[in-house]
Design an enzyme around this catalytic site. Structure first.
Site, PDB file in Angstrom:
ATOM      1  N   GLY A  20       0.909  -1.309   0.010  1.00 53.97           N
ATOM      2  CA  GLY A  20       0.000  -0.135  -0.040  1.00 53.97           C
ATOM      3  C   GLY A  20       1.052   1.198   0.041  1.00 53.97           C
ATOM      4  N   ARG A  21       0.145   2.322  -0.181  1.00 56.07           N
ATOM      5  CA  ARG A  21       0.945   3.665   0.082  1.00 56.07           C
ATOM      6  C   ARG A  21       0.192   4.609   0.550  1.00 56.07           C
ATOM      7  NH1 ARG A  21       3.478   5.402  -4.943  1.00 56.07           N
ATOM      8  NH2 ARG A  21       3.837   2.954  -5.698  1.00 56.07           N
ATOM      9  N   GLY A  22       0.749   5.616   1.172  1.00 58.70           N
ATOM     10  CA  GLY A  22       0.222   6.755   1.904  1.00 58.70           C
ATOM     11  C   GLY A  22       1.027   8.210   1.406  1.00 58.70           C
ATOM     12  N   GLY A  23       0.683   8.913   2.670  1.00 59.76           N
ATOM     13  CA  GLY A  23       1.244  10.342   2.283  1.00 59.76           C
ATOM     14  C   GLY A  23       2.822  10.249   2.325  1.00 59.76           C
ATOM     15  N   MET A  24       3.334   9.320   3.214  1.00 60.03           N
ATOM     16  CA  MET A  24       4.845   9.450   3.463  1.00 60.03           C
ATOM     17  C   MET A  24       5.522   8.626   2.799  1.00 60.03           C
ATOM     18  SD  MET A  24       5.009  12.363   5.589  1.00 60.03           S
ATOM     19  CE  MET A  24       6.519  12.499   6.626  1.00 60.03           C
ATOM     20  N   VAL A  27       4.878   1.116   1.159  1.00 62.09           N
ATOM     21  CA  VAL A  27       4.937  -0.027   1.812  1.00 62.09           C
ATOM     22  C   VAL A  27       5.094  -1.245   1.031  1.00 62.09           C
ATOM     23  CG1 VAL A  27       4.131  -1.447   3.947  1.00 62.09           C
ATOM     24  CG2 VAL A  27       3.867   0.866   3.788  1.00 62.09           C
ATOM     25  N   LYS A  42       9.049   0.012   4.742  1.00 58.84           N
ATOM     26  CA  LYS A  42       8.384   1.280   4.241  1.00 58.84           C
ATOM     27  C   LYS A  42       9.489   2.380   3.801  1.00 58.84           C
ATOM     28  CE  LYS A  42       5.308   5.061   5.410  1.00 58.84           C
ATOM     29  NZ  LYS A  42       4.171   5.279   6.193  1.00 58.84           N
ATOM     30  N   ASP A 140       1.025  10.345  15.007  1.00 57.95           N
ATOM     31  CA  ASP A 140       0.165  10.287  13.691  1.00 57.95           C
ATOM     32  C   ASP A 140      -0.718   8.822  13.909  1.00 57.95           C
ATOM     33  OD1 ASP A 140      -0.677  10.871  11.318  1.00 57.95           O
ATOM     34  OD2 ASP A 140       0.766   9.606  10.061  1.00 57.95           O
TER      35      ASP A 140
HETATM   36  N1  LIG Z   1       3.679  -3.595   9.348  1.00 57.80           N
HETATM   37  C1  LIG Z   1       2.851  -3.498   8.459  1.00 57.80           C
HETATM   38  N2  LIG Z   1       2.408  -4.958   8.229  1.00 57.80           N
HETATM   39  C2  LIG Z   1       1.551  -5.102   7.123  1.00 57.80           C
HETATM   40  N3  LIG Z   1       1.032  -4.109   6.425  1.00 57.80           N
HETATM   41  C3  LIG Z   1       1.359  -2.707   6.523  1.00 57.80           C
HETATM   42  C4  LIG Z   1       2.397  -2.404   7.915  1.00 57.80           C
HETATM   43  N4  LIG Z   1       2.565  -1.152   7.654  1.00 57.80           N
HETATM   44  C5  LIG Z   1       1.727  -0.487   6.655  1.00 57.80           C
HETATM   45  N5  LIG Z   1       0.953  -1.561   6.130  1.00 57.80           N
HETATM   46  C6  LIG Z   1       0.150  -1.499   5.090  1.00 57.80           C
HETATM   47  O1  LIG Z   1       0.538  -0.601   4.199  1.00 57.80           O
HETATM   48  C7  LIG Z   1      -0.385   0.465   3.694  1.00 57.80           C
HETATM   49  C8  LIG Z   1       0.375   1.592   3.478  1.00 57.80           C
HETATM   50  O2  LIG Z   1       0.735   2.373   4.889  1.00 57.80           O
HETATM   51  P1  LIG Z   1       1.253   3.816   4.706  1.00 57.80           P
HETATM   52  O3  LIG Z   1       1.805   4.045   6.348  1.00 57.80           O
HETATM   53  O4  LIG Z   1       2.346   4.119   3.818  1.00 57.80           O
HETATM   54  O5  LIG Z   1       0.161   4.688   4.575  1.00 57.80           O
HETATM   55  P2  LIG Z   1      -1.073   5.472   5.368  1.00 57.80           P
HETATM   56  O6  LIG Z   1      -0.676   5.185   6.708  1.00 57.80           O
HETATM   57  O7  LIG Z   1      -2.191   5.508   4.862  1.00 57.80           O
HETATM   58  O8  LIG Z   1      -0.131   6.880   5.097  1.00 57.80           O
HETATM   59  P3  LIG Z   1       0.666   7.702   5.774  1.00 57.80           P
HETATM   60  O9  LIG Z   1       1.944   7.775   5.129  1.00 57.80           O
HETATM   61  O10 LIG Z   1       0.172   8.962   5.893  1.00 57.80           O
HETATM   62  O11 LIG Z   1       1.207   7.174   6.974  1.00 57.80           O
HETATM   63  C9  LIG Z   1      -1.245   0.383   5.018  1.00 57.80           C
HETATM   64  O12 LIG Z   1      -2.522   0.987   4.946  1.00 57.80           O
HETATM   65  C10 LIG Z   1      -1.380  -0.885   5.455  1.00 57.80           C
HETATM   66  O13 LIG Z   1      -2.327  -1.536   4.766  1.00 57.80           O
HETATM   67 MG   LIG Z   2       0.772   4.478   7.868  1.00 58.15          MG
END
Ligand SMILES: Nc1ncnc2c1ncn2[C@@H]1O[C@H](COP(=O)(O)OP(=O)(O)OP(=O)(O)O)[C@@H](O)[C@H]1O
Ligand SMILES: [Mg+2]
Length: 372
Positions: A20-24, A27, A42, A140
């Site tokens: 997945g991916r988010g603002g920062m 993953v 990440k 966060d």
């Molecule tokens: N330790 C982990 N184990 C399994 N899946 C994970 C783990 N960390 C993150 N993920 C998955 O990866 C996705 C993307 O995470 P990410 O932290 O990049 O996004 P976010 O939390 O939406 O944004 P931000 O960057 O603002 O934190 C998550 O929604 C989750 O599904």
């Molecule tokens: Mg996150």
């Protein structure tokens, strides 16, 4: 990265597919070839628009914070195993949790059951308390950072991702970073991060899970943040036994906010309480989709934010004053009555007439006596 070319990070972590991916950042699922275990990696890209100078501050802080987070050893904390630098970016190697995030669960199923949310609340609270004991503030906490496994247990992830305001090195550049729907009012106004910020964010996170929509959402990030600073959360209709504790966690004044101990007692009580039927939603109630803008890290100009927050507070104060009826003058108990003048005047006139008549009679009688 070319998907055809398997990439091995730091000579050890074989990157698999993107989770997945988010603002920062992004993953990845990965395999640790040394310890032969599955991990999540990440890649911290700082997707939000930051200047080169800010990026440098964030990069350095991410390394520092991730190393601190790696000390945390708690079942509800997604462990940070390693942090490496490649391509000038930090890559965090974390425990891989087979899970869905709270955000994904709400998006798929709508508002979640009170007992499930109370269970996850207890787990995340324990994770936060373990971190706070080590002097680490998460900063966060939000539905996308809470992973829920197949047993319904909560795991808090993204420790060590630098998304903070109030840090002198970043605020000096005039930037505030955070997820507006989940950022405490104090953080939104640029105060130093405190453990109680995380409790506010936990309240907002669980509110979203149980109500199916965030407590503050104005569509646009700045408007949402201003609502956090100056408005009340939207009324709860599904939180049931959790409603009082969520209200207390979302207290704007940190001194009045529920403490971790109070929150734990309330979550335990909600978990133990027999499932009470929650009032059905009003016919027009439809939980809107959890908006991406309020839940993802955004960049704000610190000075602009402070000015707008101040203006919004003043506007609210003025509005409140306008609606409060002006203090009433105590009604005078004394009321003038006409008869208070008329009656004595008539009596006085009668007395004068009687006196004059008496005097005339006396004079007449006196004359007769003298004459006789
Ligand atoms: N330790 C982990 N184990 C399994 N899946 C994970 C783990 N960390 C993150 N993920 C998955 O990866 C996705 C993307 O995470 P990410 O932290 O990049 O996004 P976010 O939390 O939406 O944004 P931000 O960057 O603002 O934190 C998550 O929604 C989750 O599904
Ligand atoms: Mg996150």
């Amino acid at each position: 990265m070319d998907p055809q070319q398997p990439r091995v990070l730091a000579g050890r972590y074989l990157l698999g597919e993107e989770i997945g991916r988010g603002g920062m950042g992004v993953v990845w699922r990965a395999h640790d070839q040394v310890l032969d275990r599955e991990v999540a990696v990440k890649e911290v890209t700082f997707g939000v628009q930051v200047s080169a100078q800010e990026r440098e501050v964030l990069r350095e802080r991410t390394f520092r914070e991730a190393r601190a987070a790696a000390r945390l050893d708690h079942p509800a904390v997604t462990t940070v195993h390693d942090v490496v630098e490649e391509d000038g970016r930090p890559w965090l190697v974390m425990e891989h949790v087979r899970s869905q995030t709270l955000l994904q669960l709400v998006e798929q199923h709508g508002p979640l059951r009170v007992d499930l949310v109370a269970r996850v609340g207890l787990d995340v609270l324990d994770a936060l308390c373990a971190a706070h004991r080590e002097g680490i503030i998460h900063r966060d906490v939000k539905p996308a950072n809470v992973l829920v496994d197949a047993d319904g247990r909560g795991h808090l992830t993204d420790f060590g991702i630098a998304t903070t305001t109030g840090d002198s090195s970043l605020t000096a550049t005039g930037t505030v970073l955070g997820s507006p729907s989940y950022m405490s009012p104090e953080r939104a106004t640029g105060q130093q991060p405190q453990p109680r910020d995380d409790l506010w964010s936990l309240g907002a996170t669980l509110y979203t899970a149980v109500e199916g929509r965030p407590p503050f959402d104005r569509g646009e990030p700045m408007a949402t943040l201003l609502a956090v600073v100056g408005d009340h959360p939207a009324p709860m209709v599904r939180a049931g036994a959790l409603q009082p504790v969520l209200t207390a966690l979302l207290a704007r004044d940190p001194q009045r906010r529920a403490t971790a101990d109070q929150a734990r007692a309330a979550f335990e009580a909600a978990l133990a309480a027999p499932a009470t039927p929650v009032a059905p939603p009003a016919p027009q109630y439809e939980a809107p989709a959890v908006p991406a803008a309020g839940g993802s890290v955004q960049r704000f100009d610190a000075a602009d934010l402070r000015r707008r927050a101040h203006d919004a507070k003043e506007a609210l104060k003025a509005l409140a004053e306008k609606h409060v009826p002006p203090p009433q003058e105590p009604r005078p108990r004394f009321r003038f009555k006409r008869r208070w003048v008329v009656v004595p005047t008539v009596v006085l006139l009668l007395v004068v007439v009687a006196l004059v008549a008496g005097a005339v009679w006396l004079v007449a009688e006196g004359g007769q006596l003298l004459g006789g």
